[in-house]
Design an enzyme around this catalytic site. Structure first.
Site, PDB file in Angstrom:
ATOM      1  N   HIS A 272      -0.947 -11.174  -4.941  1.00 37.19           N
ATOM      2  CA  HIS A 272       0.570 -10.587  -5.098  1.00 37.19           C
ATOM      3  C   HIS A 272       1.447 -11.395  -5.543  1.00 37.19           C
ATOM      4  CE1 HIS A 272      -1.102  -7.679  -2.222  1.00 37.19           C
ATOM      5  NE2 HIS A 272      -1.280  -8.578  -1.565  1.00 37.19           N
TER       6      HIS A 272
ATOM      7  N   HIS B 179       0.746  -1.341   0.100  1.00 33.93           N
ATOM      8  CA  HIS B 179       0.072  -0.087  -0.125  1.00 33.93           C
ATOM      9  C   HIS B 179       0.948   1.097  -0.103  1.00 33.93           C
ATOM     10  CE1 HIS B 179      -3.180  -2.616   1.946  1.00 33.93           C
ATOM     11  NE2 HIS B 179      -3.005  -2.999   0.810  1.00 33.93           N
TER      12      HIS B 179
ATOM     13  N   HIS C 166      -9.443  -1.710  -4.660  1.00 38.66           N
ATOM     14  CA  HIS C 166      -8.366  -1.940  -3.671  1.00 38.66           C
ATOM     15  C   HIS C 166      -7.370  -2.919  -4.313  1.00 38.66           C
ATOM     16  CE1 HIS C 166      -5.994  -2.226  -0.049  1.00 38.66           C
ATOM     17  NE2 HIS C 166      -6.056  -3.549  -0.486  1.00 38.66           N
TER      18      HIS C 166
ATOM     19  N   ASP D 157      -3.385  -2.557  -4.731  1.00 44.86           N
ATOM     20  CA  ASP D 157      -2.414  -3.610  -4.912  1.00 44.86           C
ATOM     21  C   ASP D 157      -1.790  -3.866  -6.006  1.00 44.86           C
ATOM     22  OD1 ASP D 157      -2.970  -4.212  -2.013  1.00 44.86           O
ATOM     23  OD2 ASP D 157      -4.309  -5.908  -2.694  1.00 44.86           O
TER      24      ASP D 157
HETATM   25 ZN    ZN Z   1      -3.937  -4.622  -0.233  1.00 47.53          ZN
END
Ligand code: ZN
Length: 306
Positions: free
Chosen positions: A262, A78, A235, A239
């Site tokens: 991720h 973030h 969001h 990310d």
């Molecule tokens: Zn996040």
């Protein structure tokens, strides 16, 4: 010329890590041109500096971690997203614990802090990574792709078997202003049914309704509700930007994500960097004026000269 940016002065922030639950203090310090974003664990004697690059990423389970073993910094995504979103290329981050503070689960607090500290221009041109070839990474039915585009565009889709989420898609055309308005305030989210499982694994010890959107099987549990009707996909874009900022340059390319996380974002960065002829690095002078204009900042963040 579009200049590289740093912050105008040192700033300190204290908060808890969402996974560790531990209180940490993060100092952001101005840094010279071509320094990049670097992290130093000040609580570990003689800890090696961790340069924020895709190759330095260790684990990617529920967060992006730089480094391996004891000398690592978790949940960098973030903060990195906000630095990218405001066009800040160079910062020296000192941290006295294993995880970047989660704040309110979004990037809003970091944007607020950067308004306080101010942005500073450095006397050197920004560099852009221009994508030349399409690269795709797939794991099961999840995939991410990057392809040539004059500017950064993210086309993101999430799919959850939940009546409030189902399939959400958003196409985001990057500019600093759009990032601040549309993306920076979107909070991290989780499903209540996953919470026990994550806690058993030693994750989200610091998680609460103060720093995450939590949904039970039907509704949002946070009393204040959502900040945007499509906060969750926003969001995901926050990310994604944080994770791909680990390429180390401003990016001219279109990224499409489908059920990504991720791990896939990091695999995409690594594959792109390894693939012969997949990209070139150019100075901002080589790019169209319209692209450079997307890095203009609102009045509240307008840069001084360092
Ligand atoms: Zn996040």
């Amino acid at each position: 010329m579009l200049n590289q940016r740093t912050i105008a002065k040192k700033i300190s922030v204290t908060g808890i890590g969402i996974h560790s639950g531990k209180k940490v203090t993060l100092n952001l310090n101005p840094a010279p041109a071509d320094f990049g974003i670097q992290f130093k664990r000040t609580d570990l004697e003689g800890a090696e500096i961790l340069v924020a690059t895709a190759e330095k990423v260790g684990t990617t389970e529920n967060n992006t971690t730089l480094g391996n073993g004891a000398n690592s910094v978790h949940t960098v995504e973030h903060l990195l997203s906000v630095l990218y979103g405001i066009g800040i290329n160079n910062v020296y981050c000192e941290i006295d614990g294993p995880e970047v503070p989660i704040m309110d689960g979004s990037g809003a607090s970091f944007v607020f802090l950067l308004k306080e500290t101010g942005v500073a221009n450095l006397n050197k041109s920004k560099k852009f990574l221009v994508v030349l070839k399409t690269i795709k990474v797939e794991v099961g039915d999840k995939w991410v792709k990057i392809e040539p585009s004059s500017r950064l565009v993210i086309d993101s889709t999430i799919v959850f078997a939940h009546p409030l989420i189902k399939t959400q898609r958003k196409i985001f055309e990057f500019s600093c202003e759009n990032f601040i308005e549309e993306i920076s305030r979107a909070r991290t989210f989780g499903l209540l049914r996953d919470v026990d499982h994550l806690k058993q694994k030693g994750l989200i010890k610091g998680g609460s309704l103060d720093n995450a959107v939590v949904l039970d099987d039907y509704k949002v549990l946070n009393p204040e509700g959502l900040r945007f009707a499509d906060e969750l996909i926003r969001h995901k874009i926050l990310d994604t930007i944080g994770d791909i900022s680990l390429l180390g340059y401003e990016i001219a390319g279109k990224i499409t994500t489908y059920k990504s996380g991720h791990n896939l974002h990091n695999l995409l960065c690594r594959k792109l960097l390894q693939e012969e002829g997949a990209y070139e690095i150019v100075s901002s002078n080589a790019l169209d004026r319209h692209i450079l204009q997307t890095f203009e900042l609102p009045q509240s963040l307008s840069p001084s000269f360092y």
